[in-house]
Design an enzyme around this catalytic site. Structure first.
Site, PDB file in Angstrom:
ATOM      1  N   GLU A 319       0.834  -1.209   0.000  1.00 11.47           N
ATOM      2  CA  GLU A 319       0.000   0.000   0.000  1.00 11.47           C
ATOM      3  C   GLU A 319       0.869   1.260   0.000  1.00 11.47           C
ATOM      4  O   GLU A 319       0.528   2.254  -0.641  1.00 11.47           O
ATOM      5  CB  GLU A 319      -0.965   0.002   1.198  1.00 11.47           C
ATOM      6  CG  GLU A 319      -1.860  -1.233   1.327  1.00 11.47           C
ATOM      7  CD  GLU A 319      -2.557  -1.652   0.041  1.00 11.47           C
ATOM      8  OE1 GLU A 319      -2.771  -0.810  -0.847  1.00 11.47           O
ATOM      9  OE2 GLU A 319      -2.865  -2.861  -0.079  1.00 11.47           O
ATOM     10  N   ASP A 400     -14.616  -4.725 -10.965  1.00 12.86           N
ATOM     11  CA  ASP A 400     -14.413  -5.687  -9.871  1.00 12.86           C
ATOM     12  C   ASP A 400     -14.271  -7.121 -10.383  1.00 12.86           C
ATOM     13  O   ASP A 400     -13.618  -7.952  -9.754  1.00 12.86           O
ATOM     14  CB  ASP A 400     -15.610  -5.654  -8.908  1.00 12.86           C
ATOM     15  CG  ASP A 400     -15.301  -4.812  -7.689  1.00 12.86           C
ATOM     16  OD1 ASP A 400     -14.144  -4.367  -7.559  1.00 12.86           O
ATOM     17  OD2 ASP A 400     -16.220  -4.607  -6.875  1.00 12.86           O
TER      18      ASP A 400
HETATM   19  N1  BES Z   1      -5.821  -1.127  -4.482  1.00 15.67           N
HETATM   20  C1  BES Z   1      -5.897  -2.433  -3.965  1.00 15.67           C
HETATM   21  C2  BES Z   1      -7.225  -2.797  -3.411  1.00 15.67           C
HETATM   22  C3  BES Z   1      -8.367  -2.757  -4.393  1.00 15.67           C
HETATM   23  C4  BES Z   1      -8.219  -3.203  -5.690  1.00 15.67           C
HETATM   24  C5  BES Z   1      -9.588  -2.306  -3.984  1.00 15.67           C
HETATM   25  C6  BES Z   1      -9.291  -3.148  -6.559  1.00 15.67           C
HETATM   26  C7  BES Z   1     -10.643  -2.252  -4.854  1.00 15.67           C
HETATM   27  C8  BES Z   1     -10.498  -2.680  -6.147  1.00 15.67           C
HETATM   28  C9  BES Z   1      -4.847  -2.673  -2.881  1.00 15.67           C
HETATM   29  O1  BES Z   1      -3.665  -1.991  -3.069  1.00 15.67           O
HETATM   30  C10 BES Z   1      -4.492  -4.137  -2.923  1.00 15.67           C
HETATM   31  O2  BES Z   1      -3.986  -4.559  -3.914  1.00 15.67           O
HETATM   32  N2  BES Z   1      -4.762  -4.870  -1.864  1.00 15.67           N
HETATM   33  C11 BES Z   1      -4.488  -6.285  -1.766  1.00 15.67           C
HETATM   34  C12 BES Z   1      -3.328  -6.561  -0.882  1.00 15.67           C
HETATM   35  C13 BES Z   1      -2.003  -6.494  -1.534  1.00 15.67           C
HETATM   36  C14 BES Z   1      -0.925  -6.846  -0.539  1.00 15.67           C
HETATM   37  C15 BES Z   1      -1.876  -7.321  -2.779  1.00 15.67           C
HETATM   38  C16 BES Z   1      -5.687  -6.958  -1.124  1.00 15.67           C
HETATM   39  O3  BES Z   1      -6.569  -6.249  -0.666  1.00 15.67           O
HETATM   40  O4  BES Z   1      -5.720  -8.162  -1.091  1.00 15.67           O
HETATM   41 ZN    ZN Z   2      -2.599  -2.714  -4.714  1.00 17.37          ZN
END
Ligand code: BES
Ligand code: ZN
Length: 627
Positions: A319, A400
């Site tokens: 993040e 999504d």
């Molecule tokens: N930006 C994403 C979360 C996200 C992606 C929210 C698409 C809504 C739509 C965030 O940076 C992310 O990738 N989170 C991952 C964790 C990461 C360590 C790979 C998650 O939430 O699993």
């Molecule tokens: Zn991400």
């Protein structure tokens, strides 16, 4: 201000380059299929929110004042709204303006078209949020760690911001924002912006309320506007870093993220100065649907990373990396999502290597690669090979649905091909340049390619072919020049797996140095044909049923489900009813549904119990699986 011939979707850019065929001009020509906005006519430059949170009605209510930049003869401004009650729209002086709501689309919501008086620079939308919106989750006290007070949080990415703010909800339309948020006086509000009034301010005549003010003076994509309200406390980590969490979780959270400042330093050394002032992490209640969300200055994180031993902090590295790849240089459309996530996975791994060493970073790379292979297989099996592309066609598709490891791990794998070909020194210089050339801009895949050709490939067409750039970006599957990651530490795990598979006593395995990556690798690489006795032997040797590491628990439960290991069912039920992270929930329910005669009834029963506690986004994903 009226801008003549407003043709750019980017702001403050290099005008000369933008006027011709440079990357920014390419980005500016790209339309966003997931927004109704017509930014060429009139665009939102700044949002000023004045909202009150009503925890009884589960409603945010108030005004959004939008500062506009318009073409000289613009007659309308078009916004995105969804599940919003629009009460009235006025000009700066309070005079009502005519407006019309378009037909509601289940994914996109509605256009809100406002008639603009000649030269109008500001409109004020009075509105309230409605039930069913996907951005906000209102939690009852029993759904929080403290169990005493309610909680509210927002999740904007990808196209949810329009369910709580009437604005142009496209990542190419960057906006600054300010806000006044009024809450019950025993709660604290935080946002992804400068927190101007950490203790809140009294509301004259309303002793039961207080107001918090915020300011984000650098233009951000609207999906990055974020709000949380609850019994939230703060603990400093370093000079510019700290942790917010429900007071009941604060100490645990502060312990877990003790390395924040060090990570921030490492990231800045790699790709240039951090541009957002502070970097804090907010730990949310367990229904938070994602692992983490890179809201500027304030990452939102799931409490499932609080393992108690700092073993899952790569999530924060991820993040944090988005502060460059995503927040500074932002995907212009959701078809360019890999520019956010692929770059971020690459960058995350570089931070992990810098702070925790190559061995640990390499293990995580291997786990990521394995996840990619799993998702690729699933996408093929589901008849969605087109979603294995880095640049998919998402017209008419909810972004999504494209949330898989492809943009993450295939994207990072492509960058690693470049890294290897050019060497780290050159490639790092390129990335650093990229972040500085396009800081506070939104990028398309095509514009990135133009930049890559100009600054790294030096327009060498043969080299581009040799690297299979086109296959990587526009093709399905994995090009054969992918570099398969290797990890000596995980090779040792393979040896233990073989020993166990050959019938060895699990108590005799050499696992004393196993951390979370080794355990996850171990559990997900066991042979398919294990008998129940062997699973039970593992459980009794290592007590997975009581693991406090969510990643290990998840890998264990997947194995348990695949083998109908009933002693794990109480843990499975606990796990699925005590947190709502999509990445854990959806695969477990899917695995249950794939065990005919055994799993589907269990899935339905557990889901019936768990669903009310899940966020709308997790519900939407699991609804597609549990039928
Ligand atoms: N930006 C994403 C979360 C996200 C992606 C929210 C698409 C809504 C739509 C965030 O940076 C992310 O990738 N989170 C991952 C964790 C990461 C360590 C790979 C998650 O939430 O699993
Ligand atoms: Zn991400």
């Amino acid at each position: 201000m009226a801008v003549a011939g407003l043709s750019l979707v980017t702001s403050g850019c290099n005008r000369r380059e933008a006027a011709d065929t440079g990357p920014l001009a390419i980005a500016a020509r790209t339309a966003d299929d997931h927004s109704y906005a017509r930014p060429q006519e009139a665009r939102v430059r700044h949002i000023d929110l004045d909202l009150t949170a009503d925890f009884t009605a589960h409603q945010l209510k108030g005004t959004a004042s939008l500062m506009l930049e318009t073409e000289a003869n613009a007659k309308q401004v078009v916004l995105d709204v969804k599940d919003l009650g629009v009460e009235k729209v006025t000009d700066a002086s309070g005079a009502p303006l005519k407006y019309a709501l378009g037909k509601a689309d289940p994914m996109m919501g509605q256009s809100l078209t406002v008639e603009l008086p000649q030269g109008a620079q500001k409109i004020v939308v009075r509105y309230h949020t409605e039930k069913g919106g996907t951005a906000l989750q209102w939690l009852d006290p029993q759904q929080t760690a403290g169990k005493q007070k309610p909680f509210l949080f927002s999740q904007g990415e990808e196209i949810n911001t329009r369910t709580w703010i009437p604005t142009q909800d496209s990542p190419a339309i960057r906006q600054t924002y300010s806000a006044r948020i009024t809450v019950p006086s025993d709660l604290v509000a935080v946002m992804s912006a400068k927190r101007l009034t950490p203790d809140g301010e009294a509301v004259p005549g309303h002793a039961s309320q207080r107001t918090f003010r915020f300011d984000m003076d650098q233009p951000v994509a609207p999906y990055l506007i974020a709000l949380a309200i609850g019994d939230i406390g703060f603990k400093e980590e370093g000079k510019n870093t700290g942790v917010y969490a429900e007071k009941a979780m604060l100490d645990k959270a502060a312990y877990e993220f003790a390395d924040l400042e060090q990570m921030l330093d490492a990231a800045g050394k790699l790709y240039g100065p951090y541009k957002w002032g502070r970097y804090d992490v907010l730990v949310l209640p367990p229904s938070f649907p994602y692992g983490g969300m890179e809201n500027p200055t304030l990452t939102f994180a799931t409490p499932t990373v609080l393992a108690g031993d700092r073993s899952l902090v790569s999530l924060v590295a991820h993040e944090l990396a988005h502060s460059w790849s995503g927040n500074l240089v932002t995907n212009a459309t959701w078809e360019d999502f890999w520019l956010n996530e692929g770059f971020t996975v690459y960058f995350e791994s570089r931070i992990m290597e810098q702070v925790y060493g190559k061995d640990r970073a390499d293990m995580l790379k291997v786990l990521g690669y394995n996840d990619l292979l799993t998702d690729m297989k699933q996408l093929e099996a589901d008849g969605h090979p087109e979603f294995t592309k880095l640049h998919p066609d998402l017209k008419g598709i909810n972004p999504d649905d494209y949330f898989t490891d492809v943009p993450y791990e295939k994207g990072a794998a492509f960058l690693r091909v470049l890294e290897q070909r050019f060497g780290r020194k050159k490639f790092d210089a390129y990335l650093k340049g990229y972040f500085s050339r396009y800081a506070f801009q939104s990028m398309t895949t095509e514009a990135f390619l133009a930049d890559l050709r100009q600054h790294l490939l030096h327009n060498d067409g043969d080299l581009e072919k040799e690297l299979k750039v086109h296959d990587w970006i526009y093709g399905t599957g994995l090009p054969d020049n992918i570099i398969v990651p290797k990890s000596p530490l995980l090779d040792q795990v393979s040896a233990e797996i073989s020993a166990f598979a050959a019938g060895g006593d699990p108590k005799a395995l050499d696992v004393k140095d196993f951390g979370y990556p080794q355990w996850v690798y171990f559990l997900s690489h066991l042979p398919d044909n294990l008998t129940l006795d062997r699973i039970a032997a593992l459980d009794s040797a290592f007590d997975f049923t009581h693991s406090h590491n969510s990643e290990i628990e998840f890998a264990w439960l997947m194995l348990a489900v695949q083998h109908h290991y009933t002693p794990a069912l109480p843990t499975l039920r606990d796990f699925l009813t005590s947190q709502g992270r999509g990445k854990f929930c959806t695969p477990l329910y899917r695995a249950l549904m794939q065990q005919p005669g055994w799993g589907p009834d269990l899935a339905r029963r557990i889901y019936a119990e768990a669903r009310p506690g899940y966020h709308e986004l997790t519900r939407a994903a699991v609804d597609k699986v549990v039928k």
